[in-house]
Design an enzyme around this catalytic site. Structure first.
Site, PDB file in Angstrom:
ATOM      1  N   GLN A  14      -2.613  10.396 -10.902  1.00 21.02           N
ATOM      2  CA  GLN A  14      -3.040   9.421 -11.928  1.00 21.02           C
ATOM      3  C   GLN A  14      -3.936   8.540 -11.369  1.00 21.02           C
ATOM      4  O   GLN A  14      -4.462   8.437 -10.482  1.00 21.02           O
ATOM      5  CB  GLN A  14      -1.685   8.566 -12.315  1.00 21.02           C
ATOM      6  CG  GLN A  14      -1.251   7.668 -11.118  1.00 21.02           C
ATOM      7  CD  GLN A  14      -0.088   6.719 -11.696  1.00 21.02           C
ATOM      8  OE1 GLN A  14       0.559   7.078 -12.607  1.00 21.02           O
ATOM      9  NE2 GLN A  14      -0.145   5.683 -10.929  1.00 21.02           N
ATOM     10  N   CYS A  62       1.409  16.108  -1.533  1.00 23.71           N
ATOM     11  CA  CYS A  62       1.241  15.563  -0.100  1.00 23.71           C
ATOM     12  C   CYS A  62       1.646  14.001  -0.022  1.00 23.71           C
ATOM     13  O   CYS A  62       1.041  13.180  -0.827  1.00 23.71           O
ATOM     14  CB  CYS A  62      -0.187  15.918   0.326  1.00 23.71           C
ATOM     15  SG  CYS A  62      -0.484  15.141   1.892  1.00 23.71           S
ATOM     16  N   ASP A  63       2.228  13.742   0.846  1.00 27.44           N
ATOM     17  CA  ASP A  63       2.653  12.425   1.152  1.00 27.44           C
ATOM     18  C   ASP A  63       1.554  12.081   2.551  1.00 27.44           C
ATOM     19  O   ASP A  63       1.837  12.610   3.601  1.00 27.44           O
ATOM     20  CB  ASP A  63       3.960  12.030   1.430  1.00 27.44           C
ATOM     21  CG  ASP A  63       4.245  10.564   1.890  1.00 27.44           C
ATOM     22  OD1 ASP A  63       3.438  10.008   2.318  1.00 27.44           O
ATOM     23  OD2 ASP A  63       5.556  10.360   2.185  1.00 27.44           O
ATOM     24  N   TYR A 150      -1.904  -6.196   2.090  1.00 29.43           N
ATOM     25  CA  TYR A 150      -2.946  -5.243   1.247  1.00 29.43           C
ATOM     26  C   TYR A 150      -4.377  -5.234   1.805  1.00 29.43           C
ATOM     27  O   TYR A 150      -4.886  -4.406   2.096  1.00 29.43           O
ATOM     28  CB  TYR A 150      -2.649  -5.624  -0.233  1.00 29.43           C
ATOM     29  CG  TYR A 150      -3.676  -4.709  -1.165  1.00 29.43           C
ATOM     30  CD1 TYR A 150      -3.508  -3.498  -1.629  1.00 29.43           C
ATOM     31  CD2 TYR A 150      -4.922  -4.989  -1.528  1.00 29.43           C
ATOM     32  CE1 TYR A 150      -4.200  -2.460  -2.087  1.00 29.43           C
ATOM     33  CE2 TYR A 150      -5.938  -4.159  -2.352  1.00 29.43           C
ATOM     34  CZ  TYR A 150      -5.426  -2.913  -2.960  1.00 29.43           C
ATOM     35  OH  TYR A 150      -5.992  -2.120  -3.282  1.00 29.43           O
ATOM     36  N   LYS A 154      -6.907  -2.860   3.774  1.00 30.91           N
ATOM     37  CA  LYS A 154      -8.015  -2.510   3.464  1.00 30.91           C
ATOM     38  C   LYS A 154      -9.389  -2.825   4.165  1.00 30.91           C
ATOM     39  O   LYS A 154     -10.167  -2.194   4.573  1.00 30.91           O
ATOM     40  CB  LYS A 154      -8.321  -2.914   2.157  1.00 30.91           C
ATOM     41  CG  LYS A 154      -7.188  -2.366   0.835  1.00 30.91           C
ATOM     42  CD  LYS A 154      -7.327  -0.795   0.693  1.00 30.91           C
ATOM     43  CE  LYS A 154      -6.665  -0.408  -0.462  1.00 30.91           C
ATOM     44  NZ  LYS A 154      -6.737   1.259  -0.607  1.00 30.91           N
TER      45      LYS A 154
END
Ligand SMILES: NC(=O)c1ccc[n+]([C@@H]2O[C@H](COP(=O)([O-])OP(=O)(O)OC[C@H]3O[C@@H](n4cnc5c(N)ncnc54)[C@H](O)[C@@H]3O)[C@@H](O)[C@H]2O)c1
Ligand SMILES: CCCCC/C=C\C=C\[C@H](O)C/C=C\C/C=C\CCCC(=O)O
Length: 254
Positions: A14, A62-63, A150, A154
């Site tokens: 998605q 796949c993880d 987060y 990143k």
């Protein structure tokens, strides 16, 4: 056009990954879809198989936190399509109660996928060369008190990508390594009341527009080690990261 090229996109059941897969398919590439959420992956695979033909789309669950599954993803893609030219390490999570899993997925997952993809892509292993695009975020370039973990994950992706691009294993490999730093994009990841204030201020990027920028990055053969910033208004390669030699050459001894 990407005719004859093979792409792997993690987290493509998605959101941004799915839209980029569609853009690659529309431009003639073959795409291996992949996601940890198997029913979502299956639904996207069925949709694209109808639209683009079974010979152009493949799926491998796949993880990205699981080394064996990542190995199976790249090996399975080569077994199916013969090679890998483009890897988009896109899988990621946003605000999440378990901070350690954010680092595992967003940062360590990208590093693991990069190392393993390189084994199949580098010319010294008889790979075709190509490009690895690592999904970071604008939150990987500025302080983001909304979610420091987060942001940290990143920042890690940006630092790894820009540094690894200059590593001896990469510079002569024929593989370019590029980081991607968008501001907010119109996916379910930003359905959070705490983000509304910022979204109203800086706007939202359409997934389709971001996918066009990703396509531009794939086609640019001169972008190794660069970091693409994308906002709702414009996009550009951020080129003011100091390199280690710049820092040392500009330092005056006291
Ligand atoms: N939406 C934004 O505003 C925005 C902005 C900048 C960067 N990003 C980054 O873009 C990427 C895609 O985000 P999105 O907005 O499309 O979100 P999304 O939630 O729609 O898509 C993320 C996909 O990653 C998958 N995923 C999650 N954990 C995984 C794992 N362990 N292994 C494999 N797949 C996994 C999910 O199942 C999902 O399909 C993320 O890395 C995100 O941090 C998003
Ligand atoms: C920093 C937002 C953390 C929320 C994580 C969930 C979704 C993330 C989407 C995008 O990657 C965010 C992109 C850009 C946001 C950058 C700066 C916003 C600064 C907000 C703050 O002050 O914390």
């Amino acid at each position: 056009m990407l005719t004859g090229k093979v792409a792997v996109i993690t987290g493509s059941g998605q959101g941004i990954g799915k839209t980029c897969a569609e853009t690659f398919l529309n431009n003639g590439a073959k795409v291996c879809l992949s996601d940890v959420v198997v029913d979502r992956l299956q639904a996207t695979y069925e949709e694209f198989k109808l639209q683009y033909g079974a010979e152009n789309v493949h799926q491998i669950p796949c993880d990205v936190t699981d080394k064996t599954q990542v190995e199976d993803l790249f090996k399975g893609t080569v077994d199916t399509f013969g090679a890998i030219d483009i890897v988009f390490n896109n899988a990621g999570v946003g605000i999440h109660e378990d901070w350690e899993s954010v680092i595992q997925i967003n940062q360590i997952g990208v590093i693991r996928c990069t190392y393993l993809a390189l084994e199949y892509m580098k010319k010294s292993s008889k790979g075709p060369g190509g490009i690895i695009i690592n999904m970071a975020s604008f939150a990987g370039l500025c302080s983001s008190p909304l979610d420091p973990i987060y942001a940290s994950s990143k920042f890690g992706v940006v630092g790894f990508t820009l540094s690894h691009a200059l590593h001896a294993d990469v510079v002569d490999s024929g593989v370019r390594m590029v980081a991607l730093c968008p501001t907010f994009v119109d996916t379910t990841m930003i359905d959070d009341d705490n983000m509304k204030y910022f979204i109203e201020k800086i706007g939202v990027i359409k997934k389709e527009k971001l996918a066009e920028v990703v396509l531009e990055m794939v086609k640019d053969e001169t972008n190794n080690g660069k970091c693409m910033v994308v906002t709702a208004q414009f996009h550009y390669y951020k080129d003011d990261f100091p390199k280690v030699e710049d820092v040392f050459l500009s330092t005056k001894q006291s």
